[in-house]
Design a protein around this motif. Sequence first.
Motif, PDB file in Angstrom:
ATOM      1  N   GLY A  17      35.051  45.390  56.289  1.00 21.11           N
ATOM      2  CA  GLY A  17      35.692  45.739  55.043  1.00 21.11           C
ATOM      3  C   GLY A  17      36.133  44.633  54.223  1.00 21.11           C
ATOM      4  N   MET A  18      37.031  43.940  54.882  1.00 22.11           N
ATOM      5  CA  MET A  18      37.647  42.846  54.333  1.00 22.11           C
ATOM      6  C   MET A  18      36.686  41.593  54.066  1.00 22.11           C
ATOM      7  SD  MET A  18      40.934  40.592  55.820  1.00 22.11           S
ATOM      8  CE  MET A  18      40.076  39.928  57.047  1.00 22.11           C
ATOM      9  N   SER A  19      36.059  41.207  54.799  1.00 23.94           N
ATOM     10  CA  SER A  19      35.287  40.087  54.841  1.00 23.94           C
ATOM     11  C   SER A  19      34.288  40.335  53.548  1.00 23.94           C
ATOM     12  CB  SER A  19      34.536  39.566  55.947  1.00 23.94           C
ATOM     13  OG  SER A  19      33.460  40.501  56.605  1.00 23.94           O
ATOM     14  N   GLY A  20      33.755  41.680  53.661  1.00 21.99           N
ATOM     15  CA  GLY A  20      32.637  42.006  52.564  1.00 21.99           C
ATOM     16  C   GLY A  20      33.246  41.760  51.008  1.00 21.99           C
ATOM     17  N   ARG A  21      34.490  42.208  50.917  1.00 20.14           N
ATOM     18  CA  ARG A  21      35.141  42.093  49.643  1.00 20.14           C
ATOM     19  C   ARG A  21      35.076  40.827  49.254  1.00 20.14           C
ATOM     20  NH1 ARG A  21      37.177  46.858  51.939  1.00 20.14           N
ATOM     21  NH2 ARG A  21      37.424  48.654  50.698  1.00 20.14           N
ATOM     22  N   ILE A  22      35.893  39.842  50.342  1.00 22.93           N
ATOM     23  CA  ILE A  22      35.959  38.581  50.239  1.00 22.93           C
ATOM     24  C   ILE A  22      34.577  37.660  49.925  1.00 22.93           C
ATOM     25  CG2 ILE A  22      36.932  36.276  50.877  1.00 22.93           C
ATOM     26  CD1 ILE A  22      38.873  38.084  52.568  1.00 22.93           C
ATOM     27  N   LEU A  23      33.776  38.104  50.532  1.00 25.84           N
ATOM     28  CA  LEU A  23      32.222  37.375  50.381  1.00 25.84           C
ATOM     29  C   LEU A  23      31.888  37.941  48.787  1.00 25.84           C
ATOM     30  CD1 LEU A  23      29.949  35.805  51.950  1.00 25.84           C
ATOM     31  CD2 LEU A  23      29.139  38.043  52.403  1.00 25.84           C
ATOM     32  N   THR A  24      31.886  38.827  48.554  1.00 24.41           N
ATOM     33  CA  THR A  24      31.133  39.307  47.246  1.00 24.41           C
ATOM     34  C   THR A  24      31.876  38.647  46.168  1.00 24.41           C
ATOM     35  OG1 THR A  24      32.559  41.266  47.314  1.00 24.41           O
ATOM     36  CG2 THR A  24      30.247  41.426  48.221  1.00 24.41           C
ATOM     37  N   GLY A  25      33.411  38.685  46.447  1.00 25.07           N
ATOM     38  CA  GLY A  25      34.301  37.862  45.371  1.00 25.07           C
ATOM     39  C   GLY A  25      33.604  36.553  44.889  1.00 25.07           C
ATOM     40  N   THR A  51      30.730  47.035  46.583  1.00 31.90           N
ATOM     41  CA  THR A  51      30.708  47.011  45.128  1.00 31.90           C
ATOM     42  C   THR A  51      32.213  46.990  44.800  1.00 31.90           C
ATOM     43  OG1 THR A  51      30.502  49.355  44.816  1.00 31.90           O
ATOM     44  CG2 THR A  51      28.604  48.136  44.403  1.00 31.90           C
ATOM     45  N   GLN A  52      33.480  47.362  45.678  1.00 33.23           N
ATOM     46  CA  GLN A  52      34.635  47.365  45.054  1.00 33.23           C
ATOM     47  C   GLN A  52      35.154  46.329  44.556  1.00 33.23           C
ATOM     48  OE1 GLN A  52      37.799  48.609  47.962  1.00 33.23           O
ATOM     49  NE2 GLN A  52      38.195  50.459  46.611  1.00 33.23           N
ATOM     50  N   ALA A  53      35.109  45.261  44.774  1.00 36.23           N
ATOM     51  CA  ALA A  53      35.656  43.982  44.574  1.00 36.23           C
ATOM     52  C   ALA A  53      34.844  43.501  43.414  1.00 36.23           C
ATOM     53  CB  ALA A  53      35.703  42.915  45.712  1.00 36.23           C
ATOM     54  N   LEU A  54      33.731  44.161  43.076  1.00 35.95           N
ATOM     55  CA  LEU A  54      32.907  43.552  42.018  1.00 35.95           C
ATOM     56  C   LEU A  54      33.025  44.397  40.808  1.00 35.95           C
ATOM     57  CD1 LEU A  54      29.670  42.910  44.192  1.00 35.95           C
ATOM     58  CD2 LEU A  54      31.404  41.176  43.442  1.00 35.95           C
ATOM     59  N   LEU A  55      33.766  45.456  40.707  1.00 34.41           N
ATOM     60  CA  LEU A  55      33.547  46.300  39.703  1.00 34.41           C
ATOM     61  C   LEU A  55      33.817  45.840  38.243  1.00 34.41           C
ATOM     62  CD1 LEU A  55      35.474  49.322  41.506  1.00 34.41           C
ATOM     63  CD2 LEU A  55      33.149  49.070  40.870  1.00 34.41           C
ATOM     64  N   PRO A  56      34.833  44.785  37.837  1.00 36.87           N
ATOM     65  CA  PRO A  56      34.790  44.177  36.673  1.00 36.87           C
ATOM     66  C   PRO A  56      33.316  43.659  36.218  1.00 36.87           C
ATOM     67  CG  PRO A  56      36.737  43.541  37.866  1.00 36.87           C
ATOM     68  CD  PRO A  56      35.819  44.490  38.696  1.00 36.87           C
ATOM     69  N   ALA A  57      32.554  42.794  37.103  1.00 38.76           N
ATOM     70  CA  ALA A  57      31.411  42.232  36.965  1.00 38.76           C
ATOM     71  C   ALA A  57      30.323  43.411  36.842  1.00 38.76           C
ATOM     72  CB  ALA A  57      30.825  41.478  38.215  1.00 38.76           C
ATOM     73  N   VAL A  58      30.360  44.478  37.566  1.00 40.59           N
ATOM     74  CA  VAL A  58      29.306  45.371  37.336  1.00 40.59           C
ATOM     75  C   VAL A  58      29.492  45.866  35.994  1.00 40.59           C
ATOM     76  CG1 VAL A  58      28.750  47.764  38.176  1.00 40.59           C
ATOM     77  CG2 VAL A  58      28.986  45.792  39.764  1.00 40.59           C
ATOM     78  N   LEU A 116      42.486  36.126  36.444  1.00 42.03           N
ATOM     79  CA  LEU A 116      42.208  35.676  37.677  1.00 42.03           C
ATOM     80  C   LEU A 116      40.792  35.304  37.928  1.00 42.03           C
ATOM     81  CD1 LEU A 116      44.680  36.986  40.277  1.00 42.03           C
ATOM     82  CD2 LEU A 116      44.706  34.916  39.243  1.00 42.03           C
ATOM     83  N   PRO A 117      39.996  34.406  38.458  1.00 41.03           N
ATOM     84  CA  PRO A 117      38.636  34.377  38.798  1.00 41.03           C
ATOM     85  C   PRO A 117      38.241  35.436  39.751  1.00 41.03           C
ATOM     86  CG  PRO A 117      39.530  32.331  39.644  1.00 41.03           C
ATOM     87  CD  PRO A 117      40.467  33.015  39.022  1.00 41.03           C
ATOM     88  N   GLN A 118      37.020  35.905  39.690  1.00 33.10           N
ATOM     89  CA  GLN A 118      36.402  36.675  40.517  1.00 33.10           C
ATOM     90  C   GLN A 118      36.658  36.368  42.134  1.00 33.10           C
ATOM     91  OE1 GLN A 118      34.694  39.744  39.336  1.00 33.10           O
ATOM     92  NE2 GLN A 118      35.142  40.264  41.534  1.00 33.10           N
ATOM     93  N   GLY A 119      36.324  35.082  42.224  1.00 33.61           N
ATOM     94  CA  GLY A 119      36.965  34.823  43.986  1.00 33.61           C
ATOM     95  C   GLY A 119      38.058  35.070  44.348  1.00 33.61           C
ATOM     96  N   VAL A 120      39.040  34.744  43.453  1.00 28.26           N
ATOM     97  CA  VAL A 120      40.433  35.092  43.772  1.00 28.26           C
ATOM     98  C   VAL A 120      40.753  36.392  43.838  1.00 28.26           C
ATOM     99  CG1 VAL A 120      42.985  34.502  43.268  1.00 28.26           C
ATOM    100  CG2 VAL A 120      41.412  32.731  42.886  1.00 28.26           C
ATOM    101  N   ILE A 121      40.226  37.306  42.884  1.00 31.85           N
ATOM    102  CA  ILE A 121      40.373  38.723  43.009  1.00 31.85           C
ATOM    103  C   ILE A 121      39.843  39.139  44.276  1.00 31.85           C
ATOM    104  CG2 ILE A 121      39.647  40.856  42.173  1.00 31.85           C
ATOM    105  CD1 ILE A 121      39.954  39.418  39.303  1.00 31.85           C
ATOM    106  N   GLY A 122      38.702  38.847  44.823  1.00 31.10           N
ATOM    107  CA  GLY A 122      38.187  39.249  45.942  1.00 31.10           C
ATOM    108  C   GLY A 122      39.084  38.899  47.224  1.00 31.10           C
ATOM    109  N   SER A 123      39.840  37.747  47.111  1.00 37.86           N
ATOM    110  CA  SER A 123      40.823  37.329  48.357  1.00 37.86           C
ATOM    111  C   SER A 123      42.009  38.060  48.331  1.00 37.86           C
ATOM    112  CB  SER A 123      41.089  35.866  48.012  1.00 37.86           C
ATOM    113  OG  SER A 123      39.779  34.903  48.062  1.00 37.86           O
ATOM    114  N   ILE A 124      42.095  38.830  47.239  1.00 40.51           N
ATOM    115  CA  ILE A 124      43.435  39.540  47.339  1.00 40.51           C
ATOM    116  C   ILE A 124      43.328  40.679  48.403  1.00 40.51           C
ATOM    117  CG2 ILE A 124      44.545  41.287  46.046  1.00 40.51           C
ATOM    118  CD1 ILE A 124      45.155  38.883  45.055  1.00 40.51           C
ATOM    119  N   PHE A 125      42.113  40.904  48.837  1.00 40.75           N
ATOM    120  CA  PHE A 125      41.719  42.012  49.842  1.00 40.75           C
ATOM    121  C   PHE A 125      42.409  41.603  51.327  1.00 40.75           C
ATOM    122  CE2 PHE A 125      39.156  43.399  46.588  1.00 40.75           C
ATOM    123  CZ  PHE A 125      39.285  44.893  46.523  1.00 40.75           C
ATOM    124  N   LEU A 126      42.635  40.447  51.348  1.00 40.46           N
ATOM    125  CA  LEU A 126      43.389  39.619  52.416  1.00 40.46           C
ATOM    126  C   LEU A 126      44.919  40.553  52.997  1.00 40.46           C
ATOM    127  CD1 LEU A 126      42.876  35.964  52.231  1.00 40.46           C
ATOM    128  CD2 LEU A 126      42.178  37.458  54.260  1.00 40.46           C
TER     129      LEU A 126
END
Length: 436
Positions: free
Chosen positions: A179-187, A61-68, A278-288
Motif C-alpha cells: 500500500g505504501m510503496s505503491g503510492r510512493i512509486l506512482t507519485g 490511483t489514490q496518490a494520482l487523483l489530482p493527475a487523473v 508540491l510536486p506529484q512525487g513529494v505528494i506520493g511520499s506523504i504516504f510514508l
Amino acid sequence: MSPASTKASTLTLDASAPSSPVAPAAAAAPDRLEPGRPGYRRMSFALFAAGVATFALLYSTQALLPAVSAGFGATAGQASWTVSAATGALALCVLPMSALSERFGRRQLMTASLTVAVLVGLLVPFAPSLGWLIALRAVQGAALAGLPASAMAYLAEEVRPKALVAAIGLFVAGNSIGGMSGRILTGWIAQLWGWRAALGAVGLLAVACAVVFHFLIPRARHFTPGTLNPKALAKTVGGHLADPLLRRLYAIGALFMTVFGAVYTVVGYRLVGEPFNLPQGVIGSIFLVYLVGTVSSAAAGRLVARLGRRGALYLAVSTTAAGLLLSLADQLGAVLLGLVLITAGFFAGHAVASSSVSRTATKGRAQASALYQSAYYLGSSAGGTLGAIAFHAGGWAGTVSLGLLAVLGVVSITPYGSRAARAERHRLVPVASVQN
C-alpha cells in the motif's frame, strides 16, 4: 500503506475461527508448516508477495487523483470513484469469496483472484475514459476480495499455531509495504512520465509478485472442501447483524475509515494547490506517514490494558480529532503533524474495534470478521467519495468537517454501547442467580 495493513487483529480472527470445519484437524496435524520446516519460507515469501500486490493495486490511483482529474477534466468527486469503486467492490465481495474458498480451496481462489486482478491492472493504464477506468477498478477490487477472504484461512490450516502470528505478520507486512510503496512509486513516476505510466508500473510490480506467489505457494495439505450452503451463511450473517454490539463495532470501524478515506483521498488536491504547490512525487511520499499507523496499531493492546476498550477508543477519537483540526493550518509542518495524529488515531481505533469483534462473536467468527472488513471498506469507499465532494464544495475545511462528523458518530456510539452492555448484564444477573 493501506489501512488494511493493520488488520492483524481482524484477520487473525479468521485464522482462529471455530467456524472453520478443518481447524481442529489441522491443529493436530504433525506436518503443518513452521520456521525451519520445508515449505515455511516459501509460503512466507509467497503470501508476502501477494500482500504487496493486493494493496499496491487496490490503492494505486489514490496518490494520482489530482493527475487523473487533470487528465480527464474531472472534479475531485468524480476522480475519487477510481478508489471508491475498488474498495466498495472488495467490501461487497469479501463474504461471497470466503464462501467460494470453502468450496474450491484457499490456494486456488487466491491464485485465481490475483491473476484476474493483475490482468485487469495491465489494462487500467489504457482506460480511454474516466468511466472505463472506474469500471476496471471495480472489477479489480472484486477480484482482490479473494485474497483477504482466503489467506487467513489458508494460514490457519497449514501453519502450526505457535508460528501463526509470525506468518500472519508477514502477510500484513506485505499489505503495508504494498500500500505504501505503491503510492510512493506512482507519485514519482507520475511526476516524470504521467499517471498512466505510473499505473503501468504498479501493474508490472503486481505481475512480478503474482509470478513469485504462483511458483512459491505450497500445495494445501489440510484443506477439506465444504459445500456451498447459502442458507447457513445467510443465517450466520443475519445473526451477527442482529447483535447490537456487533452492529456498533461495525459502525465504529466504518466511521473511522470514513475519516481516513476522506483525508487521504483529498490531501493530494490540497497539497498540489496553493499555498503548498508540491510536486506529484513529494505528494506520493506523504504516504510514508502510514508507518505511524504500524506503531499505533501495535500499541493498541497496551492502551486497552491500561485504559480499557472504551478509554482506548476515546483516546483514538481525540487524537484523530486533534489531527483534523491541526491540518486546517496553512503551514506544511502543521498539516504533516495533523496527518500523523489522524493516522495514529485511526489505526489505534481500528485495532481496538476489530479485536472487539472476536470477543463479541461466540460462533461464526470468520463471518463476523468478514462483515467487519465489509463495513471497513464500505467506510473507505464512502469516505473517499464524500470527502472529495465536501472538498469541492468547501475546500479542505469541508473535508475536515466531514471527518469531525464521523468522529462525533464514534463518540456517540461508544458510551451508548457501554450503557447497553451494562443494562444487559444487570438483566442477566437475576437469571444466573436463580439458576445457581
